[in-house]
Design a protein around this motif. Sequence first.
Motif, mmCIF file in Angstrom:
data_model
loop_
_atom_site.group_PDB
_atom_site.id
_atom_site.type_symbol
_atom_site.label_atom_id
_atom_site.label_comp_id
_atom_site.label_asym_id
_atom_site.label_seq_id
_atom_site.Cartn_x
_atom_site.Cartn_y
_atom_site.Cartn_z
ATOM 1 N N UNK A 16 4.331 -29.465 -91.952
ATOM 2 C CA UNK A 16 5.117 -29.685 -90.749
ATOM 3 C C UNK A 16 4.214 -30.002 -89.574
ATOM 4 N N UNK A 17 4.290 -29.205 -88.526
ATOM 5 C CA UNK A 17 3.491 -29.440 -87.325
ATOM 6 C C UNK A 17 2.161 -28.700 -87.353
ATOM 7 N N UNK A 18 1.818 -28.089 -88.483
ATOM 8 C CA UNK A 18 0.529 -27.413 -88.637
ATOM 9 C C UNK A 18 -0.172 -27.951 -89.879
ATOM 10 N N UNK A 19 -1.498 -27.797 -89.905
ATOM 11 C CA UNK A 19 -2.271 -28.184 -91.087
ATOM 12 C C UNK A 19 -3.234 -27.064 -91.435
ATOM 13 N N UNK A 20 -3.457 -26.872 -92.731
ATOM 14 C CA UNK A 20 -4.439 -25.903 -93.213
ATOM 15 C C UNK A 20 -5.637 -26.651 -93.765
ATOM 16 N N UNK A 21 -6.836 -26.301 -93.290
ATOM 17 C CA UNK A 21 -8.066 -26.785 -93.915
ATOM 18 C C UNK A 21 -8.278 -25.918 -95.162
ATOM 19 N N UNK A 38 0.230 -33.110 -86.618
ATOM 20 C CA UNK A 38 0.024 -31.661 -86.617
ATOM 21 C C UNK A 38 -0.549 -31.220 -85.271
ATOM 22 N N UNK A 39 0.152 -30.330 -84.613
ATOM 23 C CA UNK A 39 -0.301 -29.837 -83.315
ATOM 24 C C UNK A 39 -1.290 -28.694 -83.449
ATOM 25 N N UNK A 40 -1.362 -28.061 -84.617
ATOM 26 C CA UNK A 40 -2.247 -26.927 -84.832
ATOM 27 C C UNK A 40 -2.978 -27.084 -86.155
ATOM 28 N N UNK A 68 -8.803 -15.557 -90.022
ATOM 29 C CA UNK A 68 -7.812 -16.624 -89.865
ATOM 30 C C UNK A 68 -7.986 -17.196 -88.465
ATOM 31 N N UNK A 69 -8.405 -18.456 -88.396
ATOM 32 C CA UNK A 69 -8.667 -19.122 -87.129
ATOM 33 C C UNK A 69 -7.673 -20.260 -86.941
ATOM 34 N N UNK A 70 -7.315 -20.508 -85.686
ATOM 35 C CA UNK A 70 -6.342 -21.566 -85.386
ATOM 36 C C UNK A 70 -6.746 -22.279 -84.104
ATOM 37 N N UNK A 71 -6.536 -23.599 -84.098
ATOM 38 C CA UNK A 71 -6.756 -24.406 -82.901
ATOM 39 C C UNK A 71 -5.508 -25.221 -82.640
ATOM 40 N N UNK A 72 -5.057 -25.228 -81.390
ATOM 41 C CA UNK A 72 -3.886 -26.011 -81.034
ATOM 42 C C UNK A 72 -2.672 -25.145 -80.777
#
Length: 267
Positions: free
Chosen positions: A60-65, A95-97, A241-245
């Motif tokens: 959706x609007x997020x992506x996982x590396x 993806x915003x995040x 767990x790290x997140x950007x955006x």
Amino acid sequence: MTVIVPLTPALLAHWPDAWPGERAALLGRIRWHLHTPGALALAAVHHGAVQGFGTAAPQGTSAWITALRWVAEAPPAHADPLLAALCDAAARAGCAAVHLIAPPVHLPALERMGFVSIGAVQHWSGGIAEAASDAHVVPLDAAHRLAALHLHAQALGTVEGLLLHEHTHLAHVWAEQARVRGLYLPTLGAGLIIAQAPHIGAELQRWHLAHHPGLLLPADNTAACAHLRAQGHSAFAEGAWMCRGEHAPLRLPWLHALPWGCAWGGE
């Protein structure tokens, strides 16, 4: 000069003799990304030889590396061209995040890139495999789909129809009449479990642990951690767990298994 290019099946024919302990698992993960609509797979190539690769799974609007590997020592995160390219590709995909699980050595560089910590993630294993028995757990079918999407959106802050479409095989829900209160996607990464209550999460974990040696869990889900500890499981640090955006608030107590582990592997 090292260039970042899309990872293709042709490049797999020139795969480096690296990562021996996880080679088969990594190749399986890469093939999953190559054949899953929307998934991202990139390679770092130097004079025709693969020097590293990275994969990501937009939801959706997020992506996982989901993976970052280099033949030689991995560069620091802020100087990692694969990580930068995956973040850019995720942004182009809408993806915003961007989320990832990282070992402590990469946290300062990730923070300089604008990533913030969501919390610790642990790998639980080694305990009793209880039998699953609750009749509320049923295979996911068309009647559950919209409610399962809504549950996913509430827990992870993103609506993802393609995710359920790609992973309905072996998927189960906890259904109470017309309400879906739990979701288990065993074929998404290491398995995703979302549950609105601890007893629902514990039952879906029984389904998972009947076929898998362990699971990944946010340390902030204290009820789930306590249940696993009571069953003799032990916790090992997986990473942060790290997140950007920008992303909607996450409901960590609803997350009873996470699909993606440390992107850098066992560093």
